[in-house]
Design a protein around this motif. Structure first.
Motif, mmCIF file in Angstrom:
data_model
loop_
_atom_site.group_PDB
_atom_site.id
_atom_site.type_symbol
_atom_site.label_atom_id
_atom_site.label_comp_id
_atom_site.label_asym_id
_atom_site.label_seq_id
_atom_site.Cartn_x
_atom_site.Cartn_y
_atom_site.Cartn_z
ATOM 1 N N ARG A 139 0.732 -1.240 0.402
ATOM 2 C CA ARG A 139 -0.095 0.028 -0.200
ATOM 3 C C ARG A 139 0.808 1.167 0.096
ATOM 4 N NH1 ARG A 139 -4.424 -2.383 1.775
ATOM 5 N NH2 ARG A 139 -4.564 -3.994 2.469
ATOM 6 N N ARG A 140 0.273 2.656 -0.802
ATOM 7 C CA ARG A 140 0.901 3.315 0.010
ATOM 8 C C ARG A 140 1.282 4.006 1.014
ATOM 9 N NH1 ARG A 140 -1.360 4.590 -5.653
ATOM 10 N NH2 ARG A 140 0.261 5.281 -6.975
ATOM 11 N N ARG A 145 1.660 -1.914 10.688
ATOM 12 C CA ARG A 145 2.608 -1.077 10.364
ATOM 13 C C ARG A 145 2.473 -1.130 8.774
ATOM 14 N NH1 ARG A 145 6.103 -5.328 12.817
ATOM 15 N NH2 ARG A 145 7.459 -6.230 11.607
ATOM 16 N N LEU A 146 3.532 -0.669 7.834
ATOM 17 C CA LEU A 146 3.345 -0.724 6.362
ATOM 18 C C LEU A 146 5.642 -1.406 7.026
ATOM 19 C CD1 LEU A 146 1.526 1.684 4.580
ATOM 20 C CD2 LEU A 146 1.656 -1.107 4.689
ATOM 21 N N ASP A 147 6.243 -2.633 6.411
ATOM 22 C CA ASP A 147 7.525 -2.882 5.922
ATOM 23 C C ASP A 147 8.157 -2.154 4.838
ATOM 24 O OD1 ASP A 147 7.210 -3.838 8.809
ATOM 25 O OD2 ASP A 147 7.956 -6.019 7.958
ATOM 26 N N ARG A 199 4.508 -2.781 2.664
ATOM 27 C CA ARG A 199 4.028 -4.169 2.852
ATOM 28 C C ARG A 199 3.597 -4.181 4.617
ATOM 29 N NH1 ARG A 199 8.266 -6.987 2.074
ATOM 30 N NH2 ARG A 199 7.861 -7.265 4.298
ATOM 31 N N ASP A 200 1.997 -4.546 4.028
ATOM 32 C CA ASP A 200 1.621 -4.769 5.719
ATOM 33 C C ASP A 200 2.280 -5.864 6.451
ATOM 34 O OD1 ASP A 200 -0.540 -2.997 5.208
ATOM 35 O OD2 ASP A 200 -1.971 -4.275 3.855
ATOM 36 N N ALA A 201 2.663 -6.095 7.764
ATOM 37 C CA ALA A 201 2.811 -6.042 8.975
ATOM 38 C C ALA A 201 2.769 -6.075 10.022
ATOM 39 C CB ALA A 201 4.261 -6.140 8.743
ATOM 40 N N PRO A 249 -1.624 1.175 7.311
ATOM 41 C CA PRO A 249 -1.911 -0.275 7.252
ATOM 42 C C PRO A 249 -3.410 -0.546 7.028
ATOM 43 C CG PRO A 249 -1.250 0.441 9.155
ATOM 44 C CD PRO A 249 -1.440 1.634 8.614
ATOM 45 N N GLY A 250 -3.079 -1.903 6.086
ATOM 46 C CA GLY A 250 -4.177 -2.478 6.104
ATOM 47 C C GLY A 250 -5.129 -2.987 7.652
ATOM 48 N N PRO A 251 -6.527 -3.996 6.855
ATOM 49 C CA PRO A 251 -6.874 -4.695 8.488
ATOM 50 C C PRO A 251 -6.176 -5.494 9.023
ATOM 51 C CG PRO A 251 -8.203 -4.652 6.291
ATOM 52 C CD PRO A 251 -6.737 -4.184 5.643
#
Length: 206
Positions: free
Chosen positions: A60-61, A72-74, A81-83, A66-68
């Protein structure tokens, strides 16, 4: 000279990477019995497709957050990337093709660095690809880096515990030959998942 124990593992790695790359980039791929099957190149829309809208981990941008169930976003750069920290959510979220391909490319690149490079790169240093073309190229770069790292391995190094200092696995406690095997199965099983997602995307509206 390449150690005899490493030869079949290298051959398996090369085959798995070639088959996955052909499956994503086309114009043809090996169908499994040696015959060629036409395949369309991966598009940005397919790369980011969520089979279950609103319930997937993906790329994701960073501005979107972050998503569901991710915290965080790595990675670094515009995309992440969702994490989430261990233990991961249970049941685990479904991951998109983008998530799986980014995970593979990052793992290969970082493990190469922690085997024959600076031994310092982390996920925070890795630029996550936001588009299909860039992601396929990143996978190729990671695969080439890992293969180059393996070519500097001799028989004694295969048995060396902690030869790879990759911080996101059991590398510090395992003989290097076991890590080589593990990386192969990562490419094989995530490659199969990516192939299935391509099939599902192709028939999703039928």
């Amino acid at each position: 000279m390449t150690p005899s124990r490493l030869v079949p593992l290298l051959e398996q790695f090369d085959f798995a990477c070639r088959r996955l790359t052909d499956r994503m980039a086309g114009p043809v791929m090996d169908s499994g019995d040696g015959t060629e099957t036409s395949v369309s190149p991966l598009t940005d829309e397919e790369y980011l497709w969520e089979p279950v809208p609103g319930a997937c981990w993906s790329v994701r941008r960073r501005a979107e957050g972050p998503g569901p169930r991710a915290t965080r976003l790595d990675g670094t750069g515009e995309w992440g990337r969702d994490a989430a920290p261990y233990p991961h959510p249970s049941p685990p979220p479904l991951t998109t093709l983008a998530w799986r391909l980014s995970h593979l490319a990052e793992m290969l690149f970082l493990r190469a660095d922690h085997t024959a490079g600076t031994h310092s790169l982390t996920r925070d240093d890795y630029a996550v690809a936001g588009g299909a073309t860039e992601a396929v190229a990143a996978f190729a770069t990671g695969a080439a880096a890992w293969r180059d790292a393996l070519l500097g391995t001799d028989e004694a190094a295969l048995d060396e515990v902690g030869r790879c200092t990759y911080p996101h696995g059991s590398d510090a406690e395992e003989p290097f030959v076991d890590i080589v095997w593990w990386v192969n199965q990562e490419v094989l099983h995530h490659g199969a998942e990516i192939a299935l997602l391509r099939d599902l995307y192709r028939v999703r509206q039928r």
